[in-house]
Write an enzyme that holds these catalytic residues in place. Structure first.
Site, PDB file in Angstrom:
ATOM      1  CE1 TYR A   1      -4.389  -0.033  -0.340  1.00 49.91           C
ATOM      2  CE2 TYR A   1      -4.183  -1.855   1.439  1.00 49.91           C
ATOM      3  CZ  TYR A   1      -4.975  -1.116   0.349  1.00 49.91           C
ATOM      4  OH  TYR A   1      -6.160  -1.590  -0.109  1.00 49.91           O
TER       5      TYR A   1
ATOM      6  CD  GLU B   1      -3.308   4.085   1.071  1.00 47.53           C
ATOM      7  OE1 GLU B   1      -2.133   3.790   1.172  1.00 47.53           O
ATOM      8  OE2 GLU B   1      -4.587   3.576   1.188  1.00 47.53           O
TER       9      GLU B   1
ATOM     10  CG  ASP C   1      -9.562   9.903 -23.778  1.00 49.06           C
ATOM     11  OD1 ASP C   1      -8.694   8.957 -23.764  1.00 49.06           O
ATOM     12  OD2 ASP C   1     -10.637   9.611 -23.214  1.00 49.06           O
TER      13      ASP C   1
ATOM     14  CB  THR D   1      -5.719   3.455 -21.652  1.00 51.23           C
ATOM     15  OG1 THR D   1      -5.965   3.464 -22.846  1.00 51.23           O
ATOM     16  CG2 THR D   1      -7.370   3.537 -20.894  1.00 51.23           C
TER      17      THR D   1
ATOM     18  CE  LYS E   1      -8.461   1.877 -25.124  1.00 48.45           C
ATOM     19  NZ  LYS E   1      -8.755   2.417 -23.876  1.00 48.45           N
TER      20      LYS E   1
ATOM     21  NE  ARG F   1      -8.016  -3.788 -18.908  1.00 50.96           N
ATOM     22  CZ  ARG F   1      -8.512  -4.003 -20.003  1.00 50.96           C
ATOM     23  NH1 ARG F   1      -8.020  -4.961 -20.837  1.00 50.96           N
ATOM     24  NH2 ARG F   1      -9.399  -3.452 -20.599  1.00 50.96           N
TER      25      ARG F   1
HETATM   26  N1  DSN Z   1     -13.356  -0.009 -23.953  1.00 52.71           N
HETATM   27  C1  DSN Z   1     -12.465   0.916 -24.499  1.00 52.71           C
HETATM   28  C2  DSN Z   1     -12.573   0.734 -25.970  1.00 52.71           C
HETATM   29  O1  DSN Z   1     -12.724  -0.399 -26.362  1.00 52.71           O
HETATM   30  O2  DSN Z   1     -12.342   1.729 -26.763  1.00 52.71           O
HETATM   31  C3  DSN Z   1     -12.396   2.113 -24.177  1.00 52.71           C
HETATM   32  O3  DSN Z   1     -12.612   2.264 -22.973  1.00 52.71           O
END
Ligand code: DSN
Length: 412
Positions: A51, A53, A197, A223, A226, A232
């Site tokens: 942990y 924080e 984003d 994110t 991707k 993740r």
């Molecule tokens: N679920 C993702 C996507 O497939 O684009 C975005 O959060």
């Protein structure tokens, strides 16, 4: 996996089956990829036990001598990679990252502009079913009906009318370039904060295949799993002005202890992304998407906006008299995995929409190139033109499996 097999054979077996699935199908979900073995090693490490924080060197619990260094390295690598003044690596994923930005910039009830979900925006960009649509007054912008492109003059007119406190640029199913400079000029005109984003196409901003959001956006979210091929997770980047508010919104505003195993894996992915091979990979992702799009157009599909500039293609399955769901299910039976998706001005509901979204990040990670994309487009055409023909779907599945054998999935 030996220990897991002894302790929990059932879960171990399901993980192994999922690994086999990922190795033997063609994964065309635009938001998915293959993380490297190094990224997965860090994710599955003892760091999950700790942990922490707070932020590096300012923690509420003791025992942080290694965790602090790991978080510091992750932050510094991302700052260098994206040229950001400030980086927060603690959001648990993209939606919590976006939620933290709302919390940092807005009060409940404030006005926000984001891309409509059916135009390609994300749930957190103001969809009614999400916290963003429930807690804030949302004015969604769409696409030009004829071209399927963002119409910056229409967005400017809407911004002048609603005078939002924040404008969000970027989306999850928009296949074309987002002009961050145009968004910034609109945001400046109405005194709004610009949030970009870039979750879907962050790697392309590093390779120059897509414009970089900085310095145009005040705040950038992405994110990490991707195109970045990390674990993740979520990251928020900003200028110094927003640093304090964002850090407070993530912790203690929304989250408790950061996921240190994920932070370490983000650091690994950021290091991997500095390699020249990663930039080559991103270029190839776009070349592959363009080739796949050309093949689909040649096969008689209607593509939203007529093609792609990125890693992503949105096809209208009604051009083959199918729903998106019907095509996506038939494709899966043939070993090609994608997702049904709403298309702009879609008359159909979200659970059975008109479109299918395709993306090339995962297939490119396997080393597939233009000739394989042409083959995939031909498979998709054959499937769409005879979607109920089970023996055709099985025959294509065999060909897909044999194609996959030539391009081993990394990391598994
Ligand atoms: N679920 C993702 C996507 O497939 O684009 C975005 O959060």
């Amino acid at each position: 996996m030996k220990n897991l097999a002894q302790v929990d054979a059932e879960i171990n077996d399901l993980i192994e089956q999922e690994a086999r699935r990922q190795a033997t199908v063609v994964r065309l979900i635009a938001s998915e990829n293959y993380a490297s073995a190094a990224v997965m090693r860090a994710t599955g490490s003892c760091l999950t036990n700790k942990y922490s924080e707070g932020y590096a060197y300012q923690r509420y619990y003791q025992g942080q001598e290694f965790i602090d260094r790991i978080e510091e390295i992750a932050v510094n690598r991302l700052k260098a990679l994206f040229g950001a003044e400030h980086v927060n690596v603690q959001p648990y994923s993209g939606s919590p990252a976006n939620q933290a930005v709302y919390m940092a910039v807005l009060k409940p009830g404030d006005r926000v502009m984001g891309m409509d979900l059916s135009a390609g925006g994300h749930l957190t960009h103001g969809a009614k079913v999400s916290f963003s649509g429930k807690l804030y007054e949302v004015f969604s912008y769409g696409l030009d009906r004829k071209s399927g492109l963002l119409d910056y003059e229409q967005i400017r007119v809407l911004a002048r009318q609603c005078r939002p406190r924040m404008i969000i640029a970027g989306g999850s199913a928009y296949p074309r370039t987002v002009d961050f400079a145009a968004f910034r000029s609109i945001a400046d005109e109405v005194g709004a904060v610009l949030m970009a984003d870039i979750s879907h196409f962050s790697g392309l901003c590093l390779s120059g295949d897509h414009p970089h959001p900085l310095p145009h956006a005040h705040i950038v979210t992405t994110t990490t799993h991707k195109l970045l091929r990390g674990p993740r997770g979520g990251v928020i980047m900003s200028n110094r002005e927003w640093a304090g508010a964002i850090d407070k919104a993530v912790f203690p505003g929304l989250q408790g202890g950061p996921h240190n195993h994920v932070t370490a894996a983000i650091a690994v992915a950021a290091k991997e992304a500095t390699a020249p091979e990663y930039i080559e990979y991103c270029h190839q992702v776009v070349k592959n998407a363009r080739t796949l799009a050309q093949g689909l157009l040649g096969g008689g599909f209607n593509l939203i906006s007529g093609g792609t500039d990125t890693h992503l293609i949105l096809l209208d399955a009604s051009s083959k008299n199918l729903t998106g769901k019907k095509l996506a299910v038939a494709m899966e039976k043939a070993g090609l995995v994608a997702n049904a998706n709403k298309i702009p001005f879609d008359p159909r509901p979200a659970n059975d929409p008109s479109g299918v979204r395709l993306g090339t990040p995962a297939v490119t990670s396997r080393g597939m190139k233009e000739p394989q994309m042409t083959r995939l487009a031909e498979f998709i055409k054959q499937i769409a033109e005879d979607a109920d023909n089970q023996s055709l779907l099985s025959a294509i599945k065999k060909q897909v499996e044999s194609l996959c054998q030539g391009f081993p999935a990394p990391g598994l």
